[in-house]
Enzyme design. Structure first.
Site, PDB file in Angstrom:
ATOM      1  N   SER A   1      64.797  49.462  39.089  1.00 21.22           N
ATOM      2  CA  SER A   1      65.778  48.816  38.231  1.00 21.22           C
ATOM      3  C   SER A   1      65.188  48.585  36.847  1.00 21.22           C
ATOM      4  CB  SER A   1      66.211  47.478  38.827  1.00 21.22           C
ATOM      5  OG  SER A   1      66.959  46.741  37.885  1.00 21.22           O
TER       6      SER A   1
ATOM      7  N   GLU B   1      47.315  39.966  43.000  1.00 20.63           N
ATOM      8  CA  GLU B   1      46.221  40.585  42.266  1.00 20.63           C
ATOM      9  C   GLU B   1      44.919  40.658  43.054  1.00 20.63           C
ATOM     10  OE1 GLU B   1      47.679  39.799  37.728  1.00 20.63           O
ATOM     11  OE2 GLU B   1      46.177  38.423  38.516  1.00 20.63           O
TER      12      GLU B   1
ATOM     13  N   LYS C   1      35.822  42.136  44.242  1.00 25.80           N
ATOM     14  CA  LYS C   1      36.040  40.961  45.089  1.00 25.80           C
ATOM     15  C   LYS C   1      35.215  41.131  46.357  1.00 25.80           C
ATOM     16  CE  LYS C   1      39.702  38.728  47.835  1.00 25.80           C
ATOM     17  NZ  LYS C   1      41.128  38.821  48.252  1.00 25.80           N
TER      18      LYS C   1
ATOM     19  N   LEU D   1      57.735  42.747  50.104  1.00 24.73           N
ATOM     20  CA  LEU D   1      58.377  41.442  50.251  1.00 24.73           C
ATOM     21  C   LEU D   1      59.715  41.523  50.971  1.00 24.73           C
ATOM     22  CD1 LEU D   1      57.637  39.912  46.726  1.00 24.73           C
ATOM     23  CD2 LEU D   1      56.369  39.585  48.856  1.00 24.73           C
TER      24      LEU D   1
ATOM     25  N   GLU E   1      44.468  34.832  51.574  1.00 21.87           N
ATOM     26  CA  GLU E   1      43.866  36.003  52.224  1.00 21.87           C
ATOM     27  C   GLU E   1      44.493  37.334  51.805  1.00 21.87           C
ATOM     28  OE1 GLU E   1      41.156  36.035  53.961  1.00 21.87           O
ATOM     29  OE2 GLU E   1      40.876  34.038  54.818  1.00 21.87           O
TER      30      GLU E   1
ATOM     31  N   ILE F   1      49.698  42.540  49.957  1.00 20.64           N
ATOM     32  CA  ILE F   1      49.334  43.934  49.684  1.00 20.64           C
ATOM     33  C   ILE F   1      48.740  44.569  50.927  1.00 20.64           C
ATOM     34  CG2 ILE F   1      47.828  45.413  48.295  1.00 20.64           C
ATOM     35  CD1 ILE F   1      48.205  43.511  45.986  1.00 20.64           C
TER      36      ILE F   1
ATOM     37  N   GLU G   1      35.051  39.270  62.829  1.00 26.78           N
ATOM     38  CA  GLU G   1      34.235  38.818  61.703  1.00 26.78           C
ATOM     39  C   GLU G   1      35.003  37.875  60.780  1.00 26.78           C
ATOM     40  OE1 GLU G   1      35.344  43.239  60.980  1.00 26.78           O
ATOM     41  OE2 GLU G   1      34.701  41.950  62.641  1.00 26.78           O
TER      42      GLU G   1
END
Length: 503
Positions: A37, A47, A76, A333, A342, A346, A444
């Site tokens: 759209s 992110e 990360k 979503l 957590e 994604i 883990e």
């Protein structure tokens, strides 16, 4: 025959789906079109990722150097949970959910940690990565090949740049078409399959298969096909986020982890990119007003950015009853949402798109052979993910607000989570507790969170043994990494200048 696929909705979920399907179907003759759209912006705040994203990007044939440089990527290596425990009992507290396996040096260190009475930080005791994170070190050197790591890692990135980057790759390498159009309606045949998408100009666009990436609206799987929504808000209490993008200085150190700081009615994410921080205040509107949330967010930022107005994002917590119905699959979503803790949004979108690509149907008859199994597998992923996220709240010993006290109530826990927590009060978690191939969060992950939050067996099933040799080996490796690994920003600057080696 299924010859034309429409992915409706851009953003990270839509373009991940486009790359997974484009990669799998490139030589099939199936045409893929992503319809976006021109008037609806993506949420654009997801992110953070987990390490499995490296596998997807590598599979797509994406250069890690290009990805890092074009999407403001930082590495990360962990999520650092701050103040998730009672300050009166533990003082200022934190623990790391690291991306290195806790048993790199064997299970002996975990056994020793349990036997010695847990006085030390678990992640620091068993892992080489904890010290690296606390010293803001990178997970690799400039000589380490792309997608390889000395320490385990995932990424932080600018979500809008990432979606555009994935879009460019899908169109250039997988022949995915990109169309801007406002889809207003659909046409279905007598069997309930979508046959046409109707745009704002009343054009009927014919497609054989629809991927619904329309976000929280679930415009096709929910609104048009009527698939119900399983509301989980009574269990996971956070339902709102307000976000800000905060500028940083070019010489600021970059933490190689997400910071997740608990507060009286939720938590705050803090993600450092190369030129800014993405900060989000997650809370439950039942336990905190919007005005108080705004004030607390600005307080967290030292009241330095009061001229900036946070963006409010209502969160619809739950998932669809079915993710695949007729010739429509929801991803992202539109499929469901837990909350940002957590980086599950994604993760599940990437997993769902990859699973669909592995057994994409070629005919309507094929749908009957794979759709039910897909729904079962993805539904299992959702149930286990809700359990994992809920566990962070319900095992906390914080009692300083109604939010934390209500999170301890067991009536909203799944039977599986209740049974697991009861067992883990007496027995150490073991691999066999996670028997499914679809446990996206495994042993883990649970060890770092459970032991980081002091949730340990009352009657510890451990054996005393001399692990001095293992501890010595671990410390030698830590010392080596402290001398060899560059600072996080230093490596990112080198990647921008030289790039990573391909092999």
């Amino acid at each position: 025959m299924i010859k034309k696929i429409a992915i409706v909705g851009g953003g990270t979920a839509g373009w991940l789906a486009a790359n997974h399907l484009g990669h799998a179907l490139l030589q099939s003759g199936i045409e893929i079109t992503l319809i976006e759209s021109p008037n609806i912006a993506s949420i654009g705040v997801g992110e953070g990722t987990v390490p499995s994203m490296r596998n997807s990007l590598q599979k797509f044939g994406i250069s890690e150097s290009d990805f890092i440089n074009e999407c403001d990527v930082t590495f990360k290596q962990s999520i650092k949970f701050v103040n998730w425990l009672d300050k009166h009992k533990h003082g200022a507290n934190f623990y790391h959910h690291l991306f290195d396996h806790p048993h790199i040096f064997g299970e002996e260190l975990t056994q020793q940690w349990l036997a010695e009475g847990n006085g030390n930080d678990y992640a620091d005791f068993v892992s080489k990565q904890h010290v690296c994170c606390e010293n803001n070190l990178a997970p690799k050197t400039i000589a380490t090949p792309q997608y390889a790591g000395i320490n385990g890692y995932a990424y932080h990135f600018d979500a809008k740049k990432f979606a555009a980057f994935l879009g460019s790759h899908a169109t250039q390498h997988f022949a995915v078409k990109h169309l801007f159009a406002e889809i207003k309606d659909v046409s279905c045949d007598e069997q309930g399959f979508i046959t046409h998408l109707i745009d704002s100009e009343a054009n009927a666009l014919e497609f054989d298969f629809i991927i619904d990436c329309s976000g929280f609206s679930a415009a096709f799987i929910g609104q048009k096909l009527g698939v119900g929504f399983v509301d989980k808000s009574a269990s996971l209490l956070t339902d709102t986020a307000i976000t800000l993008q905060v500028p940083t200085q070019s010489d600021d150190e970059i933490p190689p982890y997400t910071i997740a700081t608990a507060h009286q009615a939720g938590w705050i994410w803090d993600i450092a990119l190369t030129e800014r921080r993405g900060v989000g205040f997650v809370y439950s509107s039942k336990y905190m007003s919007d005005d108080k949330a705004h004030a607390k967010l600005h307080h967290y930022l030292g009241n330095k950015f009061e001229h900036l107005t946070p963006r409010k994002i209502p969160m619809k917590v739950g998932h669809r009853e079915k993710m695949w119905h007729k010739n429509c699959v929801a991803i992202g979503l539109s499929q469901g949402f837990v909350e940002p803790l957590e980086a599950t949004a994604i993760l599940i979108a990437d997993f769902s798109a990859g699973l669909l690509a592995k057994r994409f149907p070629r005919t309507r008859e094929d749908i009957n052979l794979v759709a039910d199994e897909y729904n079962q597998q993805v539904n299992y992923v959702w149930q286990q993910t809700f359990d994992f996220i809920k566990m962070h709240y319900c095992i906390s010993d914080r009692t300083d607000s109604a939010f934390w006290r209500d999170n301890k109530k067991t009536d909203q826990l799944s039977e599986k989570l209740k049974n697991n927590l009861a067992r883990w009060q007496r027995f150490t978690p073991v691999r066999e507790d996670f028997a499914s191939k679809f446990d996206l969060f495994d042993l883990e992950n649970y060890l770092y969170v459970l032991f980081g939050m002091h949730y340990v067996p009352a009657k510890q099933q451990t054996k005393q043994s001399d692990n001095q040799q293992v501890a010595k080996l671990k410390q030698q490796r830590v010392n080596q990494l402290l001398s060899e690994l560059p600072k996080h920003r230093e490596l990112l600057d080198k990647i921008k200048k030289f790039g990573l080696q391909k092999y």
